[in-house]
Scaffold this active site. Structure first.
Site, mmCIF file in Angstrom:
data_model
loop_
_atom_site.group_PDB
_atom_site.id
_atom_site.type_symbol
_atom_site.label_atom_id
_atom_site.label_comp_id
_atom_site.label_asym_id
_atom_site.label_seq_id
_atom_site.Cartn_x
_atom_site.Cartn_y
_atom_site.Cartn_z
ATOM 1 N N LYS A 14 -26.400 3.217 13.515
ATOM 2 C CA LYS A 14 -27.147 2.545 12.306
ATOM 3 C C LYS A 14 -28.364 3.690 11.940
ATOM 4 O O LYS A 14 -28.183 3.865 10.567
ATOM 5 C CB LYS A 14 -27.778 1.425 13.011
ATOM 6 N N ARG A 89 -32.394 -9.085 14.583
ATOM 7 C CA ARG A 89 -31.671 -8.625 15.687
ATOM 8 C C ARG A 89 -31.530 -10.095 16.612
ATOM 9 O O ARG A 89 -31.091 -10.259 17.585
ATOM 10 C CB ARG A 89 -32.582 -7.829 16.642
ATOM 11 N N ARG A 128 -26.968 11.803 23.933
ATOM 12 C CA ARG A 128 -28.449 12.105 23.293
ATOM 13 C C ARG A 128 -29.350 12.147 24.428
ATOM 14 O O ARG A 128 -30.380 12.876 24.144
ATOM 15 C CB ARG A 128 -28.534 10.824 22.365
ATOM 16 N N ARG A 134 -34.666 10.325 24.761
ATOM 17 C CA ARG A 134 -35.172 9.221 24.465
ATOM 18 C C ARG A 134 -35.303 8.487 25.705
ATOM 19 O O ARG A 134 -34.346 8.225 26.461
ATOM 20 C CB ARG A 134 -34.399 8.561 23.197
ATOM 21 N N ARG A 146 -29.500 -2.942 26.974
ATOM 22 C CA ARG A 146 -29.624 -2.788 25.708
ATOM 23 C C ARG A 146 -28.335 -3.511 25.111
ATOM 24 O O ARG A 146 -28.416 -4.268 24.158
ATOM 25 C CB ARG A 146 -29.740 -1.414 25.120
HETATM 26 P P1 AP5 Z 1 -27.788 6.350 16.202
HETATM 27 O O1 AP5 Z 1 -27.489 6.750 14.751
HETATM 28 O O2 AP5 Z 1 -29.071 6.422 16.720
HETATM 29 O O3 AP5 Z 1 -27.103 5.025 16.492
HETATM 30 P P2 AP5 Z 1 -28.101 3.729 16.391
HETATM 31 O O4 AP5 Z 1 -27.219 2.581 16.187
HETATM 32 O O5 AP5 Z 1 -29.332 3.689 15.520
HETATM 33 O O6 AP5 Z 1 -28.619 3.434 18.255
HETATM 34 P P3 AP5 Z 1 -30.062 3.347 18.625
HETATM 35 O O7 AP5 Z 1 -29.853 3.872 20.166
HETATM 36 O O8 AP5 Z 1 -31.222 4.119 17.843
HETATM 37 O O9 AP5 Z 1 -30.007 1.975 18.420
HETATM 38 P P4 AP5 Z 1 -30.917 0.664 18.989
HETATM 39 O O10 AP5 Z 1 -30.330 -0.551 18.356
HETATM 40 O O11 AP5 Z 1 -30.887 0.757 20.602
HETATM 41 O O12 AP5 Z 1 -32.430 1.493 18.916
HETATM 42 P P5 AP5 Z 1 -33.617 0.739 17.936
HETATM 43 O O13 AP5 Z 1 -34.116 2.117 17.879
HETATM 44 O O14 AP5 Z 1 -33.031 0.198 16.919
HETATM 45 O O15 AP5 Z 1 -26.798 7.272 16.983
HETATM 46 C C1 AP5 Z 1 -26.714 7.196 18.501
HETATM 47 C C2 AP5 Z 1 -26.501 8.619 18.706
HETATM 48 O O16 AP5 Z 1 -24.942 8.992 18.407
HETATM 49 C C3 AP5 Z 1 -26.968 9.882 18.360
HETATM 50 O O17 AP5 Z 1 -27.107 10.853 19.216
HETATM 51 C C4 AP5 Z 1 -25.905 10.176 17.143
HETATM 52 O O18 AP5 Z 1 -26.264 11.648 16.631
HETATM 53 C C5 AP5 Z 1 -24.702 9.875 17.589
HETATM 54 N N1 AP5 Z 1 -23.697 9.318 16.454
HETATM 55 C C6 AP5 Z 1 -24.039 8.629 15.290
HETATM 56 N N2 AP5 Z 1 -22.899 8.530 14.832
HETATM 57 C C7 AP5 Z 1 -21.977 8.942 15.400
HETATM 58 C C8 AP5 Z 1 -20.424 9.356 15.029
HETATM 59 N N3 AP5 Z 1 -20.010 8.529 13.996
HETATM 60 N N4 AP5 Z 1 -19.964 10.190 16.128
HETATM 61 C C9 AP5 Z 1 -20.498 10.824 16.649
HETATM 62 N N5 AP5 Z 1 -21.790 10.553 17.207
HETATM 63 C C10 AP5 Z 1 -22.554 9.658 16.473
HETATM 64 O O19 AP5 Z 1 -34.298 -0.079 19.036
HETATM 65 C C11 AP5 Z 1 -35.111 0.792 20.274
HETATM 66 C C12 AP5 Z 1 -35.760 -0.646 20.865
HETATM 67 O O20 AP5 Z 1 -36.819 -1.101 20.032
HETATM 68 C C13 AP5 Z 1 -34.844 -1.796 21.253
HETATM 69 O O21 AP5 Z 1 -34.267 -1.745 22.379
HETATM 70 C C14 AP5 Z 1 -36.141 -2.781 21.091
HETATM 71 O O22 AP5 Z 1 -36.817 -2.637 22.385
HETATM 72 C C15 AP5 Z 1 -36.931 -2.509 20.299
HETATM 73 N N6 AP5 Z 1 -36.647 -2.906 19.063
HETATM 74 C C16 AP5 Z 1 -36.162 -2.291 17.811
HETATM 75 N N7 AP5 Z 1 -35.978 -3.281 16.674
HETATM 76 C C17 AP5 Z 1 -36.206 -4.432 17.276
HETATM 77 C C18 AP5 Z 1 -36.152 -5.903 16.548
HETATM 78 N N8 AP5 Z 1 -35.777 -5.995 15.452
HETATM 79 N N9 AP5 Z 1 -36.578 -6.967 17.365
HETATM 80 C C19 AP5 Z 1 -36.915 -6.582 18.603
HETATM 81 N N10 AP5 Z 1 -36.868 -5.207 19.334
HETATM 82 C C20 AP5 Z 1 -36.586 -4.322 18.613
#
Ligand code: AP5
Length: 195
Positions: A14, A89, A128, A134, A146
């Site tokens: 994402k 979410r 990662r 992270r 998660r």
């Molecule tokens: P990345 O692009 O970062 O993927 P992502 O889907 O954004 O993964 P995240 O781990 O950031 O998502 P998340 O939902 O757990 O975290 P968030 O920050 O929203 O890619 C991941 C890896 O894969 C990278 O190394 C990238 O280079 C690689 N990659 C990407 N695409 C690729 C491809 N096509 N091929 C190969 N490699 C690839 O949330 C973190 C925390 O915040 C949550 O756990 C929660 O505690 C809190 N939080 C955030 N939003 C909310 C909400 N709305 N409500 C409540 N709590 C929330």
């Protein structure tokens, strides 16, 4: 103004795609994860509260996250639209977003669901962890938590959108090279911005 939601499990790409999409189409990238990590980094009261929750792999409360989004939308002008990454979410967040958009005479234009097998996500997050350190990627049990949170609380949101907003719901094959995923996404957004 257009409103696009990126929804998918942790590690589905994402954030990676959101950066490219927001740049190409001049959309405001609204990542609740990035906003929260920034609060943690600055050790604000919210950040201190959120850190423990995020490190356990759980979701931060709806109240906090909805307030953050409302603030962001209210304080953003001069944009072609918004790209929501990691929000909504939960069903409560989806309902709140609906209300916020209606109040501004807007609606959701596209929901992009990032799909791939769970093993792919786990492998990416573990990789990662080695590169970026992270904190919520470091422990396999937190990664699994998660994913469990995703299936329990976010999957119903995805299902709701898929069944009620079928004509604007798109499943993206996220298990492809980054640029190929981006191309697939652009083929969906291009007609929206030209409309
Ligand atoms: P990345 O692009 O970062 O993927 P992502 O889907 O954004 O993964 P995240 O781990 O950031 O998502 P998340 O939902 O757990 O975290 P968030 O920050 O929203 O890619 C991941 C890896 O894969 C990278 O190394 C990238 O280079 C690689 N990659 C990407 N695409 C690729 C491809 N096509 N091929 C190969 N490699 C690839 O949330 C973190 C925390 O915040 C949550 O756990 C929660 O505690 C809190 N939080 C955030 N939003 C909310 C909400 N709305 N409500 C409540 N709590 C929330």
């Amino acid at each position: 103004m257009i409103n696009i939601i990126l929804i998918g499990p942790p590690g589905s790409g994402k954030g990676t795609q959101a950066k490219q999409i927001s740049e190409k189409y001049h959309l405001k990238h609204l990542s609740t994860g990035d906003i929260l990590r920034n609060e943690v980094k600055n050790q604000t009261p919210l950040g201190i509260q959120a850190k423990a929750i995020m490190d356990r792999g759980e979701l931060v409360s709806d109240e906090i996250v909805i307030g953050m989004i409302q603030n962001f939308i209210d304080n953003t002008s001069n944009t072609n639209g918004f790209l929501y990454d990691g929000f909504p979410r939960t069903v409560a967040q989806a309902e709140a977003l609906n209300k916020m958009l209606m109040a501004k005479n807007m609606s959701v234009d596209a929901i992009l669901f990032m799909s791939a097998p769970d093993e792919v996500f786990i492998e990416r997050l573990q990789k990662r962890a080695e590169i970026e350190g992270r904190s919520d990627d470091a422990d396999i049990n937190v990664i699994r938590k998660r994913l469990a949170e995703y299936y329990e609380k976010t999957f119903p949101v995805k299902n709701y959108y898929e069944h009620h907003l079928t004509n604007i719901f798109y499943t993206i094959n996220a298990n492809q090279e980054v640029n190929k995923v981006f191309q697939d996404i652009c083929s969906i957004i291009d007609p929206l911005v030209k409309a």
